[in-house]
Design an enzyme around this catalytic site. Sequence first.
Site, mmCIF file in Angstrom:
data_model
loop_
_atom_site.group_PDB
_atom_site.id
_atom_site.type_symbol
_atom_site.label_atom_id
_atom_site.label_comp_id
_atom_site.label_asym_id
_atom_site.label_seq_id
_atom_site.Cartn_x
_atom_site.Cartn_y
_atom_site.Cartn_z
ATOM 1 N N CYS A 82 0.848 -1.196 0.000
ATOM 2 C CA CYS A 82 0.000 0.000 0.000
ATOM 3 C C CYS A 82 0.884 1.246 0.000
ATOM 4 O O CYS A 82 1.999 1.236 0.512
ATOM 5 C CB CYS A 82 -0.901 0.001 1.230
ATOM 6 S SG CYS A 82 -2.056 1.406 1.232
ATOM 7 N N ASP A 140 0.468 3.705 1.717
ATOM 8 C CA ASP A 140 0.428 4.271 3.072
ATOM 9 C C ASP A 140 1.843 4.550 3.615
ATOM 10 O O ASP A 140 2.706 3.671 3.585
ATOM 11 C CB ASP A 140 -0.298 3.282 3.997
ATOM 12 C CG ASP A 140 -0.677 3.908 5.325
ATOM 13 O OD1 ASP A 140 0.230 4.340 6.061
ATOM 14 O OD2 ASP A 140 -1.879 3.968 5.631
ATOM 15 N N ARG A 197 2.965 4.685 6.449
ATOM 16 C CA ARG A 197 3.363 3.982 7.672
ATOM 17 C C ARG A 197 3.886 2.573 7.426
ATOM 18 O O ARG A 197 4.232 1.867 8.375
ATOM 19 C CB ARG A 197 2.169 3.921 8.638
ATOM 20 C CG ARG A 197 1.664 5.296 9.044
ATOM 21 C CD ARG A 197 0.301 5.214 9.694
ATOM 22 N NE ARG A 197 -0.718 4.740 8.752
ATOM 23 C CZ ARG A 197 -2.007 4.558 9.071
ATOM 24 N NH1 ARG A 197 -2.415 4.806 10.304
ATOM 25 N NH2 ARG A 197 -2.856 4.138 8.165
ATOM 26 N N HIS A 202 -2.221 -4.000 4.965
ATOM 27 C CA HIS A 202 -2.053 -3.588 6.368
ATOM 28 C C HIS A 202 -3.416 -3.262 6.965
ATOM 29 O O HIS A 202 -4.299 -2.745 6.276
ATOM 30 C CB HIS A 202 -1.110 -2.383 6.478
ATOM 31 C CG HIS A 202 -1.671 -1.126 5.883
ATOM 32 N ND1 HIS A 202 -2.214 -0.113 6.644
ATOM 33 C CD2 HIS A 202 -1.801 -0.734 4.596
ATOM 34 C CE1 HIS A 202 -2.634 0.854 5.839
ATOM 35 N NE2 HIS A 202 -2.403 0.515 4.598
ATOM 36 N N CYS A 246 -6.196 0.150 6.821
ATOM 37 C CA CYS A 246 -5.921 0.675 5.486
ATOM 38 C C CYS A 246 -7.051 1.618 5.055
ATOM 39 O O CYS A 246 -8.215 1.213 4.963
ATOM 40 C CB CYS A 246 -5.793 -0.481 4.492
ATOM 41 S SG CYS A 246 -5.425 0.079 2.818
HETATM 42 CO CO CO Z 1 -3.434 1.200 2.971
#
Ligand code: CO
Length: 226
Positions: A42, A44, A46, A98, A101
């Site tokens: 992803c 993302d 993090r 994750h 998400c």
């Molecule tokens: Co995500």
Amino acid sequence: MQKYQKLLLANKAWAGEKLNLDPDYFTQLASDQKPEFLWIGCADSRVPADQVTGTQPGEIFVHRNVANMVVHTDMNMLSVLQYAVEVLNVKHILVVGHYNCGGVKASMSNKDYGLINKWLRNIKDVYNMHTDELEAITDENKRFDRLVELNVVEQVRNLVKTTIVQKAWATGDYPYIHGWVFNLHNGLIKSLIDVKPSDLSVIEDVYRFAFDEPKEVGVLGEVMLS
Ligand code: CO
């Protein structure tokens, strides 16, 4: 100093540190890449592929998008996949979702998000494939977690459905494909599915390609030839 300028300073410090430890570091880094892993994760912020796996530059070839999707018309993902499998000869492909998400969460709502609706539609389709299981989960957070997991498994299956992976399996012993999910609360990765090379049991027969058979000139072929 603005925040983005701090990134450039940090970069200088990082490069200096690497040189201090090993004067040949960048000579080696620039020479070639031989990563054994393709990470499809992803976007993302993090979930940084190298930091959470303790790997170094050169070890993981990375593709990231919203909600770690393998969409069969996505030229970007397919180009990365083809290069990773056919040129870099990666041994393992990791699909890494994750919990928490935002993309998966958004796909579960009825809200209109504009352009990204079209991308989220792919996750809504995963929900639809697993409606019975998901709607039996009364706790909304648990249902969200389960959709994150099911989405990873479906993206692993989508990889197996590609001619890129099936061709590689027909001619060699790689790649293995793994579905993982990262937990933001404890930093740990959980393994959901492992697919060994040439194991087509995870997909239906209609998605399997027979490369050794002569190409049939059907309706489409006739149209193309005419
Ligand atoms: Co995500």
